[in-house]
Design a protein around this motif. Structure first.
Motif, short mmCIF file in Angstrom:
data_model
loop_
_atom_site.label_atom_id
_atom_site.label_comp_id
_atom_site.label_asym_id
_atom_site.label_seq_id
_atom_site.Cartn_x
_atom_site.Cartn_y
_atom_site.Cartn_z
N ALA A 61 -1.12 1.21 13.41
CA ALA A 61 -0.46 0.91 12.13
C ALA A 61 0.60 1.95 11.80
CB ALA A 61 -1.51 0.84 11.01
N GLU A 62 0.28 3.21 12.02
CA GLU A 62 1.24 4.27 11.71
C GLU A 62 2.44 4.23 12.65
OE1 GLU A 62 1.04 8.97 10.58
OE2 GLU A 62 -0.14 8.34 12.30
N GLU A 63 2.18 4.08 13.95
CA GLU A 63 3.27 4.06 14.93
C GLU A 63 4.17 2.84 14.79
OE1 GLU A 63 1.31 4.47 18.69
OE2 GLU A 63 1.01 6.63 18.44
N ILE A 81 13.94 7.58 -4.06
CA ILE A 81 13.00 6.47 -4.22
C ILE A 81 11.62 6.97 -3.77
CG2 ILE A 81 12.37 4.15 -3.45
CD1 ILE A 81 15.40 3.67 -3.01
N GLN A 82 10.68 7.02 -4.70
CA GLN A 82 9.33 7.44 -4.38
C GLN A 82 8.61 6.32 -3.65
OE1 GLN A 82 7.90 10.52 -5.02
NE2 GLN A 82 9.97 11.13 -5.62
N LYS A 83 7.91 6.65 -2.59
CA LYS A 83 7.18 5.66 -1.81
C LYS A 83 5.69 5.91 -1.96
CE LYS A 83 10.87 4.90 1.39
NZ LYS A 83 11.20 4.39 2.66
N HIS A 84 4.91 4.91 -1.60
CA HIS A 84 3.45 5.01 -1.66
C HIS A 84 2.91 5.06 -0.23
CE1 HIS A 84 4.43 3.50 -5.63
NE2 HIS A 84 3.26 3.97 -6.02
N TYR A 85 1.92 5.92 -0.02
CA TYR A 85 1.32 6.08 1.30
C TYR A 85 -0.20 6.03 1.19
CZ TYR A 85 5.92 7.63 2.78
OH TYR A 85 7.25 7.69 3.04
N HIS A 86 -0.80 5.35 2.12
CA HIS A 86 -2.26 5.41 2.27
C HIS A 86 -2.49 6.59 3.20
CE1 HIS A 86 -6.21 3.26 3.59
NE2 HIS A 86 -6.44 4.32 2.85
N VAL A 87 -3.08 7.65 2.68
CA VAL A 87 -3.30 8.86 3.44
C VAL A 87 -4.77 8.87 3.87
CG1 VAL A 87 -3.26 11.38 3.39
CG2 VAL A 87 -1.55 10.07 2.09
N ILE A 88 -4.98 8.89 5.18
CA ILE A 88 -6.34 8.87 5.72
C ILE A 88 -6.56 10.19 6.46
CG2 ILE A 88 -7.96 7.66 7.21
CD1 ILE A 88 -6.02 5.18 6.88
N LEU A 89 -7.58 10.90 6.04
CA LEU A 89 -7.90 12.20 6.60
C LEU A 89 -9.23 12.07 7.33
CD1 LEU A 89 -7.01 15.28 6.28
CD2 LEU A 89 -8.74 15.37 4.50
N THR A 120 -3.50 10.44 9.01
CA THR A 120 -2.70 9.25 9.24
C THR A 120 -2.01 8.88 7.94
OG1 THR A 120 -4.34 8.47 10.84
CG2 THR A 120 -2.75 6.85 10.04
N LEU A 121 -0.70 8.62 8.00
CA LEU A 121 0.07 8.25 6.81
C LEU A 121 0.68 6.87 7.05
CD1 LEU A 121 1.83 11.67 6.53
CD2 LEU A 121 0.07 10.84 5.00
N ILE A 122 0.25 5.91 6.28
CA ILE A 122 0.75 4.54 6.42
C ILE A 122 1.45 4.17 5.12
CG2 ILE A 122 0.12 2.13 6.82
CD1 ILE A 122 -2.43 3.25 8.27
N GLU A 123 2.75 3.90 5.21
CA GLU A 123 3.48 3.51 4.01
C GLU A 123 2.99 2.15 3.55
OE1 GLU A 123 7.99 2.53 2.51
OE2 GLU A 123 7.75 3.88 4.22
N ILE A 124 2.75 2.04 2.25
CA ILE A 124 2.25 0.79 1.69
C ILE A 124 3.08 0.36 0.48
CG2 ILE A 124 -0.13 1.18 2.46
CD1 ILE A 124 -0.79 2.07 -0.43
N ASP A 125 3.00 -0.90 0.17
CA ASP A 125 3.65 -1.45 -1.02
C ASP A 125 2.96 -0.89 -2.26
OD1 ASP A 125 3.67 -3.79 -3.20
OD2 ASP A 125 5.47 -3.95 -1.95
N ALA A 126 3.72 -0.63 -3.28
CA ALA A 126 3.17 -0.05 -4.51
C ALA A 126 2.11 -0.94 -5.14
CB ALA A 126 4.29 0.23 -5.51
N ASN A 127 2.16 -2.23 -4.88
CA ASN A 127 1.22 -3.17 -5.49
C ASN A 127 0.01 -3.48 -4.61
OD1 ASN A 127 2.90 -3.47 -7.75
ND2 ASN A 127 4.15 -4.92 -6.62
N SER A 129 -3.49 -3.29 -3.13
CA SER A 129 -4.76 -2.85 -3.68
C SER A 129 -5.59 -2.20 -2.59
CB SER A 129 -5.50 -4.04 -4.30
OG SER A 129 -6.76 -3.63 -4.76
N VAL A 130 -5.41 -0.90 -2.38
CA VAL A 130 -6.18 -0.14 -1.40
C VAL A 130 -7.17 0.70 -2.20
CG1 VAL A 130 -6.11 1.67 0.35
CG2 VAL A 130 -4.32 -0.07 0.27
N SER A 131 -8.43 0.62 -1.82
CA SER A 131 -9.45 1.40 -2.51
C SER A 131 -9.83 2.61 -1.67
CB SER A 131 -10.70 0.53 -2.76
OG SER A 131 -10.39 -0.56 -3.58
N PRO A 132 -9.33 3.77 -2.03
CA PRO A 132 -9.69 4.98 -1.29
C PRO A 132 -11.19 5.25 -1.41
CG PRO A 132 -7.86 5.40 -2.77
CD PRO A 132 -8.40 4.05 -3.10
N LEU A 133 -11.77 5.91 -0.40
CA LEU A 133 -13.19 6.26 -0.47
C LEU A 133 -13.45 7.21 -1.63
CD1 LEU A 133 -13.99 6.75 3.31
CD2 LEU A 133 -14.59 4.83 1.86
N THR A 134 -12.50 8.10 -1.92
CA THR A 134 -12.60 9.00 -3.07
C THR A 134 -11.31 8.96 -3.83
OG1 THR A 134 -11.83 10.87 -1.78
CG2 THR A 134 -14.22 10.55 -1.90
#
Length: 135
Positions: A61-63, A81-89, A120-127, A129-134
């Motif tokens: 997904a990242e690549e 332009i600020q972007k949204h990222y799903h950051v997975i550690l 892992t940093l995956i750019e996502i749409d601002a809308n 609905s990703v639920s982070p574990l924390t």
């Protein structure tokens, strides 16, 4: 929107050394090789195999975004332009400690978790609905 259908097959069996072996294969992506992991229990073996599968898909997904890490997009007026990222550690280690509590404390001391983790940093749409574990 494209529909993807496939099967993830999990086969777990005991081995001669009181461990469990999990073989995981996926028909979703034919390029994904079979994953084979050992664990202390069947659940442990499955957890390790699923984490390896998840790691492969996070990398894909990242690549696939093929982003320039330093690129900054600007609006026509020049504003950033600020972007949204799903950051997975993801961090794993073998802890040797007197208790589960001590193993947790030894892991959390300092910033070694963040410093040594796979990020892992995956750019996502601002809308999205990703639920982070924390949070």
């Amino acid at each position: 929107m494209t529909s993807i259908t496939g099967t993830i097959t999990i086969n777990v069996h005991g081995s001669d050394n009181d461990q469990y072996v999990c073989q995981l294969s996926s028909s979703v992506d034919q390029s994904t090789d079979e994953i084979r992991c050992c664990g202390q229990t069947k659940e442990h073996a499955i957890a390790i195999a699923l984490e390896q599968l998840a790691s492969k898909y996070r990398q894909i997904a990242e690549e696939s975004q093929n982003q320039d890490w330093l690129a900054v997009e600007r609006s026509e007026s020049g504003e950033v332009i600020q972007k949204h990222y799903h950051v997975i550690l993801h961090y794993e280690r073998i802890g040797i400690a007197e208790s589960k509590f001590e193993a947790m404390q030894d892991t959390l001391l300092g910033n070694t978790v963040v410093e040594n983790a796979k990020v892992t940093l995956i750019e996502i749409d601002a809308n999205l609905s990703v639920s982070p574990l924390t949070e």
